[in-house]
Design an enzyme around this catalytic site. Structure first.
Site, PDB file in Angstrom:
ATOM      1  N   LEU A 153       0.877  -1.172   0.000  1.00  0.00           N
ATOM      2  CA  LEU A 153       0.000   0.000   0.000  1.00  0.00           C
ATOM      3  C   LEU A 153       0.910   1.216   0.000  1.00  0.00           C
ATOM      4  O   LEU A 153       1.932   1.222   0.710  1.00  0.00           O
ATOM      5  CB  LEU A 153      -0.904   0.021   1.238  1.00  0.00           C
ATOM      6  CG  LEU A 153      -1.979  -1.056   1.342  1.00  0.00           C
ATOM      7  CD1 LEU A 153      -2.684  -0.964   2.694  1.00  0.00           C
ATOM      8  CD2 LEU A 153      -2.984  -0.937   0.207  1.00  0.00           C
ATOM      9  N   ASP A 154       0.577   2.256  -0.779  1.00  0.00           N
ATOM     10  CA  ASP A 154       1.449   3.423  -0.788  1.00  0.00           C
ATOM     11  C   ASP A 154       1.431   4.103   0.584  1.00  0.00           C
ATOM     12  O   ASP A 154       0.579   3.827   1.431  1.00  0.00           O
ATOM     13  CB  ASP A 154       1.071   4.391  -1.917  1.00  0.00           C
ATOM     14  CG  ASP A 154      -0.264   5.075  -1.707  1.00  0.00           C
ATOM     15  OD1 ASP A 154      -0.406   5.826  -0.725  1.00  0.00           O
ATOM     16  OD2 ASP A 154      -1.180   4.871  -2.522  1.00  0.00           O
ATOM     17  N   VAL A 155       2.373   4.977   0.798  1.00  0.00           N
ATOM     18  CA  VAL A 155       2.603   5.521   2.135  1.00  0.00           C
ATOM     19  C   VAL A 155       1.402   6.291   2.672  1.00  0.00           C
ATOM     20  O   VAL A 155       1.186   6.365   3.891  1.00  0.00           O
ATOM     21  CB  VAL A 155       3.882   6.406   2.125  1.00  0.00           C
ATOM     22  CG1 VAL A 155       3.642   7.677   1.316  1.00  0.00           C
ATOM     23  CG2 VAL A 155       4.357   6.717   3.533  1.00  0.00           C
ATOM     24  N   THR A 157      -1.778   5.503   1.946  1.00  0.00           N
ATOM     25  CA  THR A 157      -2.960   4.640   1.997  1.00  0.00           C
ATOM     26  C   THR A 157      -2.971   3.808   3.267  1.00  0.00           C
ATOM     27  O   THR A 157      -1.940   3.293   3.699  1.00  0.00           O
ATOM     28  CB  THR A 157      -3.001   3.723   0.767  1.00  0.00           C
ATOM     29  OG1 THR A 157      -3.079   4.533  -0.410  1.00  0.00           O
ATOM     30  CG2 THR A 157      -4.204   2.804   0.803  1.00  0.00           C
TER      31      THR A 157
END
Length: 291
Positions: A153-155, A157
């Site tokens: 998951l991106d930072v 999210t």
């Protein structure tokens, strides 16, 4: 998207998992199948004289009393190594043989562990970060096993991230041929409400720089004339794909939370908390990817 802060403790929470009525079984190439392969049999070829009684293995895995597990066996709902077992007293080796109940794989290897994490915002989906940001070792350190993250998951999210030491499970969950669905809750500014055609556009597909992308499903959860919340389900795993789909339509997400991977739900797990998958969750998840 308000989320309760995690206590960092190990308190167990009730799982939000609800088993599907029909398990979506897949073979080891990701192709759908109706049931684990194998013919009905007496279990003679499966018997291990120095093994453990099958009903005892089932009882330990959470399928009720020994008597209840004997009923499961006699009714043909149990398979060992792909073969239906009807006889009582069959002994198996849980370390080397594969057991399914109603199509769901039992994880009998106690050395393997799979954990749900509610990843907080501003945590990097990595086991280390050269920039010194918060990473996943903060959460994996709660367990004696060495765990790794399944996908990313991106930072910015939040939400459901799986940690596991089961390499084959991790590989299949991230391989595109198995098309494991993931659900996200997306919040964005929408003065006057989201455009009427936004949900349909997401379902029909949008063009991104690395090719088209389409939501398997999308629906508006809430709107108040200033913000809107849309739930999106898709099976692709390209980098920041959900954010880019909304951006292509002129909307920048202010919050993004992943709430589901396959049959596993985030439920009421607070940000920063972890829990082990239940046996039924793990079995259904494994069945989806042909294990």
């Amino acid at each position: 998207m308000a989320t309760a802060k995690g206590s960092g403790g190990r308190q167990r929470r009730r799982s939000a998992f609800t088993p599907p009525r029909t398990v979506r079984l897949r073979d080891d190439q990701g192709a759908p199948v109706t049931a684990p392969s194998g013919e009905d049999g007496t279990g003679d070829d499966l018997h291990r004289e120095d093994g453990e009684r099958l009903q005892k293995v089932l009882a330990r895995a959470g399928f009720g009393s020994r008597r209840a597990c004997e009923t499961l066996i006699s009714s043909g709902r149990v398979k060992v190594d792909g073969t239906s077992v009807h006889e009582q007293g069959v002994r198996i080796d849980p370390a080397t043989q594969v057991v399914h109940v109603d199509g769901r794989r039992l994880q009998l290897d106690t050395a393997k562990l799979t954990v749900v994490l509610n990843k907080p915002r501003h945590v990097v989906s990595a086991m280390s970060d050269p920039e010194g940001r918060r990473d996943l070792t903060e959460f994996s350190a709660r367990y004696s096993q060495r765990l790794y993250h399944v996908g990313r998951l991106d930072v910015e999210t939040e939400g459901l991230l799986l940690l596991t030491n089961d390499g084959e499970l991790a590989h299949r969950l991230t391989h595109p041929s198995f098309a494991v669905e993931k659900t996200y809750v997306c919040r964005f500014d929408a003065p006057g409400g989201p455009p009427r055609g936004l949900v349909r556009t997401l379902r029909d597909g949008v063009e991104l720089g690395d090719g088209p992308a389409r939501a398997d499903s999308a629906r508006v959860l809430a709107q108040d004339g200033r913000e809107a919340v849309v739930e999106v389900t898709l099976h692709e795993g390209r980098n920041r794909i959900v954010r880019r789909m909304f951006s292509s339509q002129g909307f920048e997400l202010t919050a993004l939370v992943r709430t589901r991977i396959g049959p596993v739900l985030l439920g009421d797990l607070a940000a920063g908390e972890t829990r082990e998958l239940t046996g039924r969750e793990l079995g259904t998840l494994m069945a989806e990817v042909g294990l």
